[in-house]
Design an enzyme around this catalytic site. Structure first.
Site, PDB file in Angstrom:
ATOM      1  N   HIS A 236     -10.128  -5.088  -3.542  1.00 57.77           N
ATOM      2  CA  HIS A 236      -8.806  -5.308  -2.971  1.00 57.77           C
ATOM      3  C   HIS A 236      -8.968  -5.776  -1.537  1.00 57.77           C
ATOM      4  O   HIS A 236      -9.829  -5.282  -0.806  1.00 57.77           O
ATOM      5  CB  HIS A 236      -7.938  -4.045  -3.026  1.00 57.77           C
ATOM      6  CG  HIS A 236      -8.613  -2.804  -2.546  1.00 57.77           C
ATOM      7  ND1 HIS A 236      -9.576  -2.155  -3.284  1.00 57.77           N
ATOM      8  CD2 HIS A 236      -8.482  -2.091  -1.403  1.00 57.77           C
ATOM      9  CE1 HIS A 236      -9.999  -1.088  -2.619  1.00 57.77           C
ATOM     10  NE2 HIS A 236      -9.356  -1.040  -1.451  1.00 57.77           N
TER      11      HIS A 236
ATOM     12  N   GLU B  56     -12.210   3.564  -1.196  1.00 55.42           N
ATOM     13  CA  GLU B  56     -11.696   4.647  -2.049  1.00 55.42           C
ATOM     14  C   GLU B  56     -11.471   4.204  -3.482  1.00 55.42           C
ATOM     15  O   GLU B  56     -11.678   4.979  -4.407  1.00 55.42           O
ATOM     16  CB  GLU B  56     -10.359   5.162  -1.485  1.00 55.42           C
ATOM     17  CG  GLU B  56     -10.510   5.949  -0.200  1.00 55.42           C
ATOM     18  CD  GLU B  56      -9.157   6.330   0.392  1.00 55.42           C
ATOM     19  OE1 GLU B  56      -8.117   6.073  -0.248  1.00 55.42           O
ATOM     20  OE2 GLU B  56      -9.159   6.873   1.506  1.00 55.42           O
ATOM     21  N   VAL B  57     -10.971   2.993  -3.652  1.00 57.31           N
ATOM     22  CA  VAL B  57     -10.615   2.538  -5.003  1.00 57.31           C
ATOM     23  C   VAL B  57     -11.639   1.486  -5.449  1.00 57.31           C
ATOM     24  O   VAL B  57     -11.791   0.444  -4.791  1.00 57.31           O
ATOM     25  CB  VAL B  57      -9.193   1.943  -5.031  1.00 57.31           C
ATOM     26  CG1 VAL B  57      -8.854   1.474  -6.444  1.00 57.31           C
ATOM     27  CG2 VAL B  57      -8.167   2.970  -4.553  1.00 57.31           C
TER      28      VAL B  57
ATOM     29  N   HIS C  57      -6.988  -5.887   1.957  1.00 60.51           N
ATOM     30  CA  HIS C  57      -5.846  -5.361   2.718  1.00 60.51           C
ATOM     31  C   HIS C  57      -5.319  -6.477   3.602  1.00 60.51           C
ATOM     32  O   HIS C  57      -6.095  -7.166   4.273  1.00 60.51           O
ATOM     33  CB  HIS C  57      -6.287  -4.223   3.641  1.00 60.51           C
ATOM     34  CG  HIS C  57      -6.851  -3.019   2.958  1.00 60.51           C
ATOM     35  ND1 HIS C  57      -6.143  -1.841   2.799  1.00 60.51           N
ATOM     36  CD2 HIS C  57      -8.069  -2.779   2.413  1.00 60.51           C
ATOM     37  CE1 HIS C  57      -6.892  -0.933   2.197  1.00 60.51           C
ATOM     38  NE2 HIS C  57      -8.069  -1.482   1.953  1.00 60.51           N
TER      39      HIS C  57
ATOM     40  N   ASP D 171       0.844  -1.194   0.000  1.00 63.93           N
ATOM     41  CA  ASP D 171       0.000   0.000   0.000  1.00 63.93           C
ATOM     42  C   ASP D 171       0.883   1.248   0.000  1.00 63.93           C
ATOM     43  O   ASP D 171       1.894   1.318   0.702  1.00 63.93           O
ATOM     44  CB  ASP D 171      -0.911   0.005   1.236  1.00 63.93           C
ATOM     45  CG  ASP D 171      -2.060   0.999   1.102  1.00 63.93           C
ATOM     46  OD1 ASP D 171      -3.205   0.558   0.950  1.00 63.93           O
ATOM     47  OD2 ASP D 171      -1.793   2.229   1.154  1.00 63.93           O
TER      48      ASP D 171
HETATM   49  P1  AMP Z   1      -9.844   1.466   0.314  1.00 61.90           P
HETATM   50  O1  AMP Z   1     -10.148   2.629   1.188  1.00 61.90           O
HETATM   51  O2  AMP Z   1     -10.186   0.148   0.964  1.00 61.90           O
HETATM   52  O3  AMP Z   1     -10.436   1.611  -1.073  1.00 61.90           O
HETATM   53  O4  AMP Z   1      -8.263   1.420   0.173  1.00 61.90           O
HETATM   54  C1  AMP Z   1      -7.563   1.942  -0.906  1.00 61.90           C
HETATM   55  C2  AMP Z   1      -6.108   1.810  -0.580  1.00 61.90           C
HETATM   56  O5  AMP Z   1      -5.355   1.966  -1.772  1.00 61.90           O
HETATM   57  C3  AMP Z   1      -5.594   2.861   0.401  1.00 61.90           C
HETATM   58  O6  AMP Z   1      -5.031   2.200   1.538  1.00 61.90           O
HETATM   59  C4  AMP Z   1      -4.538   3.611  -0.410  1.00 61.90           C
HETATM   60  O7  AMP Z   1      -3.435   4.014   0.363  1.00 61.90           O
HETATM   61  C5  AMP Z   1      -4.149   2.598  -1.460  1.00 61.90           C
HETATM   62  N1  AMP Z   1      -3.608   3.129  -2.707  1.00 61.90           N
HETATM   63  C6  AMP Z   1      -4.114   4.114  -3.478  1.00 61.90           C
HETATM   64  N2  AMP Z   1      -3.359   4.305  -4.568  1.00 61.90           N
HETATM   65  C7  AMP Z   1      -2.343   3.406  -4.500  1.00 61.90           C
HETATM   66  C8  AMP Z   1      -1.229   3.077  -5.323  1.00 61.90           C
HETATM   67  N3  AMP Z   1      -0.980   3.753  -6.470  1.00 61.90           N
HETATM   68  N4  AMP Z   1      -0.395   2.097  -4.936  1.00 61.90           N
HETATM   69  C9  AMP Z   1      -0.613   1.446  -3.781  1.00 61.90           C
HETATM   70  N5  AMP Z   1      -1.661   1.667  -2.965  1.00 61.90           N
HETATM   71  C10 AMP Z   1      -2.511   2.646  -3.306  1.00 61.90           C
END
Ligand code: AMP
Length: 125
Positions: free
Chosen positions: A104, A99-100, A106, A33
């Protein structure tokens, strides 16, 4: 929610932006991350266009589902987290603060992680 192939993890899967890779096979990619919340904080993503766990479990073919979840276990083992212990987490939707919009998981580890969720929830909204 339909899949947006401009999301950052789709770009990582296509090799358009780099990642700090820890594992890859036919079904999954794992990388550190970018903003770690624990000494070890790795993300495991399936190689397919799935917004979240709900989308994945409803729509992914079984070989991808099995391969993806197996990869999560393999990555935790590769990171030497099995003996000390680790936590896995996947956010889905607004209440979780996802967020993404690409599924995914974690993997957190490397220290005593404390309570599973914030302790200040009072039972209300
Ligand atoms: P979520 O809130 O579960 O969607 O988590 C998204 C995660 O993606 C967060 O912990 C971010 O720090 C991580 N993240 C966003 N962009 C990147 C990236 N380019 N490479 C690695 N991790 C990322």
């Amino acid at each position: 929610m339909s899949y947006d192939d401009k999301n950052v993890f789709a770009k990582i899967l296509r090799g358009e932006i780099p990642c700090n890779k820890v594992y890859e096979d036919d079904h999954a990619l794992a990388f550190h991350d970018i903003n770690p919340q624990a000494p070890v904080h790795v993300l495991v993503i399936p190689k397919g266009a799935y917004v979240s766990m709900a989308d994945f479990t409803a729509n992914a073919p079984e070989d991808l589902m099995v391969g993806f979840f197996r990869a999560v276990g393999l990555v935790a083992d590769q990171l030497d987290l099995v003996e000390p212990g680790y936590r896995i987490m996947a956010n889905h939707g607004p209440d979780s603060h996802q967020e993404v919009p690409h599924l995914h998981i974690h993997i957190f580890g490397g220290k005593r992680l404390g309570p599973m969720l914030m302790r200040n929830w009072d039972g209300g909204e």
